[in-house]
Design a protein around this motif. Structure first.
Motif, PDB file in Angstrom:
ATOM      1  N   LEU A  76       0.834  -1.207   0.000  1.00  0.00           N
ATOM      2  CA  LEU A  76       0.000   0.000   0.000  1.00  0.00           C
ATOM      3  C   LEU A  76       0.864   1.251   0.000  1.00  0.00           C
ATOM      4  O   LEU A  76       0.562   2.239  -0.692  1.00  0.00           O
ATOM      5  N   GLN A  77       1.969   1.200   0.738  1.00  0.00           N
ATOM      6  CA  GLN A  77       2.890   2.345   0.780  1.00  0.00           C
ATOM      7  C   GLN A  77       3.577   2.548  -0.568  1.00  0.00           C
ATOM      8  O   GLN A  77       3.635   3.672  -1.080  1.00  0.00           O
ATOM      9  N   GLU A  80       1.122   3.774  -3.117  1.00  0.00           N
ATOM     10  CA  GLU A  80       0.371   4.952  -2.662  1.00  0.00           C
ATOM     11  C   GLU A  80      -1.137   4.717  -2.748  1.00  0.00           C
ATOM     12  O   GLU A  80      -1.901   5.558  -3.223  1.00  0.00           O
ATOM     13  N   ILE A  81      -1.556   3.543  -2.266  1.00  0.00           N
ATOM     14  CA  ILE A  81      -2.977   3.206  -2.204  1.00  0.00           C
ATOM     15  C   ILE A  81      -3.518   3.701  -0.858  1.00  0.00           C
ATOM     16  O   ILE A  81      -3.081   3.253   0.192  1.00  0.00           O
ATOM     17  N   THR A  82      -4.445   4.625  -0.905  1.00  0.00           N
ATOM     18  CA  THR A  82      -4.958   5.263   0.303  1.00  0.00           C
ATOM     19  C   THR A  82      -6.313   4.694   0.715  1.00  0.00           C
ATOM     20  O   THR A  82      -7.010   4.069  -0.098  1.00  0.00           O
ATOM     21  N   PRO A  83      -6.717   4.893   1.988  1.00  0.00           N
ATOM     22  CA  PRO A  83      -8.017   4.403   2.446  1.00  0.00           C
ATOM     23  C   PRO A  83      -9.151   4.892   1.545  1.00  0.00           C
ATOM     24  O   PRO A  83      -9.164   6.042   1.107  1.00  0.00           O
ATOM     25  N   THR A  85      -9.811   3.630  -1.440  1.00  0.00           N
ATOM     26  CA  THR A  85      -9.552   3.274  -2.841  1.00  0.00           C
ATOM     27  C   THR A  85     -10.293   1.985  -3.190  1.00  0.00           C
ATOM     28  O   THR A  85     -10.030   0.948  -2.576  1.00  0.00           O
ATOM     29  N   ARG A 104      -4.844  -6.526   2.262  1.00  0.00           N
ATOM     30  CA  ARG A 104      -4.618  -5.117   1.915  1.00  0.00           C
ATOM     31  C   ARG A 104      -5.901  -4.304   2.081  1.00  0.00           C
ATOM     32  O   ARG A 104      -5.867  -3.159   2.548  1.00  0.00           O
ATOM     33  N   GLY A 108      -5.995  -1.695   4.927  1.00  0.00           N
ATOM     34  CA  GLY A 108      -5.922  -0.369   4.324  1.00  0.00           C
ATOM     35  C   GLY A 108      -7.227   0.377   4.252  1.00  0.00           C
ATOM     36  O   GLY A 108      -7.273   1.506   3.763  1.00  0.00           O
ATOM     37  N   LEU A 110     -10.068  -0.477   2.482  1.00  0.00           N
ATOM     38  CA  LEU A 110     -10.484  -0.415   1.085  1.00  0.00           C
ATOM     39  C   LEU A 110     -11.794  -1.176   0.885  1.00  0.00           C
ATOM     40  O   LEU A 110     -11.925  -2.301   1.364  1.00  0.00           O
ATOM     41  N   LYS A 158      -5.604   3.150 -10.706  1.00  0.00           N
ATOM     42  CA  LYS A 158      -4.416   3.772 -10.132  1.00  0.00           C
ATOM     43  C   LYS A 158      -3.216   2.850 -10.241  1.00  0.00           C
ATOM     44  O   LYS A 158      -2.085   3.297 -10.436  1.00  0.00           O
TER      45      LYS A 158
END
Length: 360
Positions: A76-77, A80-83, A85, A104, A108, A110, A158
């Protein structure tokens, strides 16, 4: 934003998912996913998974919750997958790749939709949904590229990670029509899915892998990759020959057990196969190939190319050999081209080399 699970026309919160009898998944893959999610939400500490079996008999491995959390966080880091997504699970959750998509999503925050792991998982998505993050196998990517509506959806993502098997040179060239970043993955069940990514399209396209944050790499005396970091229980020594480019990047050369010794010359089969696929593509053929060594009285082993599908005309075979000869090191060119209807595969689609060659 909290994790949610979407199956068909239904949306489930973590509280609803905790109720073991509240969800009756109609499809087998959904049932496997729900069972794993319930175990995770119940704070289960260890999980039993099986290796793919592509290089041998599948074996059970116990993986800790902490290692799975570490792997999910690093991916995720890196991407750059953010909450919040929207994610899509379209590979089977029986294997580590599918399980890690679920982790994930849960770790995260998601929302994640589950669909059947078919050839083109984007084809029948609800019209009002657009996933922005997914994991695919090469076969799925190949089918998506052939469908304009599915390609449109892929282009809006993304990031998409491609794993389960190697991305062929021909497929990588086809993937240049995709505007969304696509990443080939390097990893295995023992490393809790991937530990390195390689963008295969667009301006960020690379011919080497970059490791996830916190992963340490080195090589042993054979030149094979050694992996350390939070995703492994202990140091993992692989059979993958690599060229270390920096402390965070490496170029994959092939498996050390896939070297053919022909008259004292060592041939790395993956490099030969990549060129063969490229040469076949120039002749208008998209085929899978395997390189191997068959017993030879003079050379010990002679290099042979095995092509999947019906036999090609002799003129094409000669053009293929000529193309390979101009680009390969001396003595690497196959002495013979053989054909087989279909390669043997593991349950998740990886080619089983030894079993395929055993049937020739």
């Amino acid at each position: 934003m909290a994790f949610t699970l979407l199956i068909n026309h239904y949306k489930f919160s973590p509280a609803q998912l905790k109720q073991a009898k509240a969800i009756a998944a109609a499809e087998e893959h959904s049932g496997v996913a729900v069972e794993f999610i319930q175990q995770w939400l119940a704070n289960q500490h260890e999980f039993l998974v099986h290796t793919s079996g592509s290089t041998g008999t599948p074996k059970p491995i116990v993986i800790s919750r902490e290692r799975m959390q570490a792997s999910a966080g690093l991916t995720l880091q890196a991407l750059e997958i953010t909450p919040g997504t929207p994610a899509l699970l379209c590979i089977h959750p029986q294997f580590i790749g599918g399980k890690m998509m679920l982790v994930r999503a849960m770790e995260g925050g998601l929302p994640i939709r589950i669909v059947a792991p078919g050839a083109n998982p984007l084809k029948n998505l609800p019209m009002d949904e657009q996933p922005l993050f997914t994991a695919l196998v090469p076969m799925q990517l190949e089918h998506i590229l052939k469908n304009s509506a599915s390609l449109f959806r892929l282009n809006r993502m993304k990031a998409a990670i491609i794993g389960g098997a190697a991305v062929s040179p021909a497929l990588e060239e086809q993937a240049q029509m995709v505007t969304a970043p696509l990443y080939s993955t390097y990893g295995m069940t023992e490393t809790v899915s991937h530990i390195a990514l390689r963008q295969i399209n667009g301006a960020g396209r690379k011919d080497y892998f970059t490791v996830l944050p916190g992963i340490q790499i080195s090589t042993d005396k054979r030149g094979c990759l050694v992996i350390n970091g939070p995703v492994v229980e202990e140091e993992v020594i692989t059979n993958d020959r690599v060229e270390i480019l920096s402390e965070a990047s490496f170029r994959w050369l092939g498996r050390i057990d896939n070297i053919i010794n022909t008259g004292g010359i060592k041939v790395q089969v993956e490099q030969l196969e990549a060129l063969a696929v490229d040469c076949l593509a120039k002749e208008g053929y998209n085929r899978r190939v395997l390189a191997g060594g068959l017993p030879d009285e003079k050379l010990g082993h002679r290099v042979v190319l095995l092509v999947e599908g019906v036999a090609l005309p002799d003129t094409i075979n000669q053009s293929l050999l000529s193309c390979m000869k101009t680009a390969l090191p001396k003595y690497w060119t196959p002495k013979e081209i053989l054909f087989t209807e279909k390669f043997k595969e593991s349950d998740n689609g990886k080619v089983k080399r030894s079993e395929t060659w055993a049937g020739i």
